[in-house]
Design an enzyme around this catalytic site. Sequence first.
Site, PDB file in Angstrom:
ATOM      1  N   GLY A   1      79.272  77.015  11.186  1.00 31.46           N
ATOM      2  CA  GLY A   1      79.512  77.300  12.604  1.00 31.46           C
ATOM      3  C   GLY A   1      80.927  76.987  13.060  1.00 31.46           C
ATOM      4  O   GLY A   1      81.350  77.441  14.131  1.00 31.46           O
TER       5      GLY A   1
ATOM      6  N   ASP B   1      74.553  83.339   7.202  1.00 32.91           N
ATOM      7  CA  ASP B   1      75.785  83.944   7.699  1.00 32.91           C
ATOM      8  C   ASP B   1      75.486  85.285   8.342  1.00 32.91           C
ATOM      9  O   ASP B   1      76.138  85.687   9.296  1.00 32.91           O
ATOM     10  CB  ASP B   1      76.811  84.061   6.571  1.00 32.91           C
ATOM     11  CG  ASP B   1      77.313  82.675   6.192  1.00 32.91           C
ATOM     12  OD1 ASP B   1      76.617  82.002   5.399  1.00 32.91           O
ATOM     13  OD2 ASP B   1      78.353  82.246   6.718  1.00 32.91           O
TER      14      ASP B   1
ATOM     15  N   ASN C   1      73.447  84.416   2.883  1.00 34.58           N
ATOM     16  CA  ASN C   1      73.845  83.014   3.072  1.00 34.58           C
ATOM     17  C   ASN C   1      74.563  82.537   1.821  1.00 34.58           C
ATOM     18  O   ASN C   1      74.632  83.235   0.809  1.00 34.58           O
ATOM     19  CB  ASN C   1      72.612  82.146   3.375  1.00 34.58           C
ATOM     20  CG  ASN C   1      72.992  80.763   3.872  1.00 34.58           C
ATOM     21  OD1 ASN C   1      73.904  80.603   4.675  1.00 34.58           O
ATOM     22  ND2 ASN C   1      72.315  79.745   3.363  1.00 34.58           N
TER      23      ASN C   1
END
Lengths: 345, 345
Positions: A60, A241, A251
């Site tokens: 993030g 992701d 991911n």
Amino acid sequence: MERLDKDLAFMLRYENIAWYEDGKVKILDRRVYPIKVEFVICENHKEVAKAIKDMVTQSGGPYMAAGMGMALAAYEVKDRPKVEIMNYLKEAAYTLSHARPTTAKRMELIVNECLKVAEKAIESGGKIDEAIFNHTLQTVNERYKRTDKIAKSLVEQFPDEGCIMTQCFAESVVGLMLRQAKIKGKNIKLICPETRPYFQGARLTASVAYEQGFDVTIITDNMPAYVMKKKGVSLFTSAADVISLDGYVVNKIGTFQIAMAAHYYGIPYFVTGTPDKGVEKVSSVEIEERDGNYVLEVLGRRIAMDGVKGYYPLFDITPPEFVSGVVTDKGIYSPYDLKNYYRED
Amino acid sequence: MERLDKDLAFMLRYENIAWYEDGKVKILDRRVYPIKVEFVICENHKEVAKAIKDMVTQSGGPYMAAGMGMALAAYEVKDRPKVEIMNYLKEAAYTLSHARPTTAKRMELIVNECLKVAEKAIESGGKIDEAIFNHTLQTVNERYKRTDKIAKSLVEQFPDEGCIMTQCFAESVVGLMLRQAKIKGKNIKLICPETRPYFQGARLTASVAYEQGFDVTIITDNMPAYVMKKKGVSLFTSAADVISLDGYVVNKIGTFQIAMAAHYYGIPYFVTGTPDKGVEKVSSVEIEERDGNYVLEVLGRRIAMDGVKGYYPLFDITPPEFVSGVVTDKGIYSPYDLKNYYRED
């Protein structure tokens, strides 16, 4: 604004992710944390984009860094004519959002919002950098609030006592789910695969869990399937992701084979996040690859003979058959009906 | 004796595995090869046992080291009365064979043969250390000869052109299968998972393949499932520390999850070796575990926050459902009928 990073581990507090102040953006260097606690100081937005590209921050982190980078871009041209400012900011928006290919779509949404904030600030005669900074901070806080809802849904699936396996570093959701698990009195231990080549699982996830008072064990990336049975893992969880609307999870590399093993043992795999509105099919997602030499090095030291090659895809794709549920701020969705997330009530 | 280590890579040549000479045993330190080419010099058999325990050598290496260690033990007591010599050698046999628990059964067979050789040498008045050395060298050469048969059977399963995935370091079978692949004109590329925590795949397998003239690519241990599809892997192969007669493969941690992924994609997994006569059921095999701190370190540098734990099982267990065939010196056997290997013709 009530800040939602309270009681979270060091690296999840806003100032330690990416922070615009005094005409600079400082970003915690997650490549070396917790062995070293260092910040990369960016003097202009291009340095922020480079930091994102170089994975100074990840998960993030880049979304916050992009917003802070936009504030910095505004600061860079603060004395120029208004028309030039917007052109400059648009270029900066492109640079920042395209620092990494796989997340470009999500990044575009963020920087485009910053552009709108800039336009309003110009209209009203306010400070543009300050407006973008405040907007970014608020956005991140809102993301934490949304993530906290995700964390609450996820923790409902935790056993009262048991073992949770993670993958890579799922950023705020790790801290928020653990804070929530404590609130709910769940007696949880964590098992974190280390996540080569940068060891985000070992360095970041494990650190956050330990700081927040949990029993946490690191394993190498070749162990998850064996350890699941041996240690009685109750649940596997990761962030993503990209979550494509056809139910695939993009991911960190390794997620796929852990999810496969979980499926084999009948252990549920919950992915946290929001289905990506713009990504109808996973086939449209570009899987980012990096210089293969990175896997031939460990903490900067080469491990292979000269002449041997390396290959380094950053992500893999987990098919819906291995995904028990997509845990969102609106509850848990089946990977086979993610459009439901966007349906009007 | 025609030596069968001809044209093989450096570390597969007999002198570079474990070698008794001048009252010492020198063992190539596979923990640091190829970054450093260093030998551990053992002055007595207990140091050899310690070297085996400390994984200075691994895979097939310890079997040769155990024999050389027995020769060294004989040298240690060469001037003592004959009755004391045999007692000493019996103790040494126990020490060497039990240096690591998982392979104790195989090691016992080796050191017991050395004891017989010693008895004969005592009877005939020959030099005991020399007799054990010669016996060990001959045994290793015979093992290479047997392994070469395995390699030939395995290479028959290789496509004329394609990609082979390995796991950890399968020792002589790697060099022998590649030599054979060259002879048969097969255009093969290798993909080697690095094999944490000691990177045997990256350091050893990849080096052997490169030295023998092959295109070889290292990936991290979280990549095999993704890479199998992406790179079109044709075949997965590993050696085994134990092949139990009920069809289970005990091998370096990680084998299980690669085999699972191969099964998912319909890629055959061939394990090389000999079914273990003494191991009727896999449930009798003790899976060795080591100090969890090893996984918190990389090349001696800690990667985790203080207080975080590590867990380090050395092996995992692949069930017969994921094993396409056990490639032996007598051909390829189904994992469901391994007793067949020992059936009289």
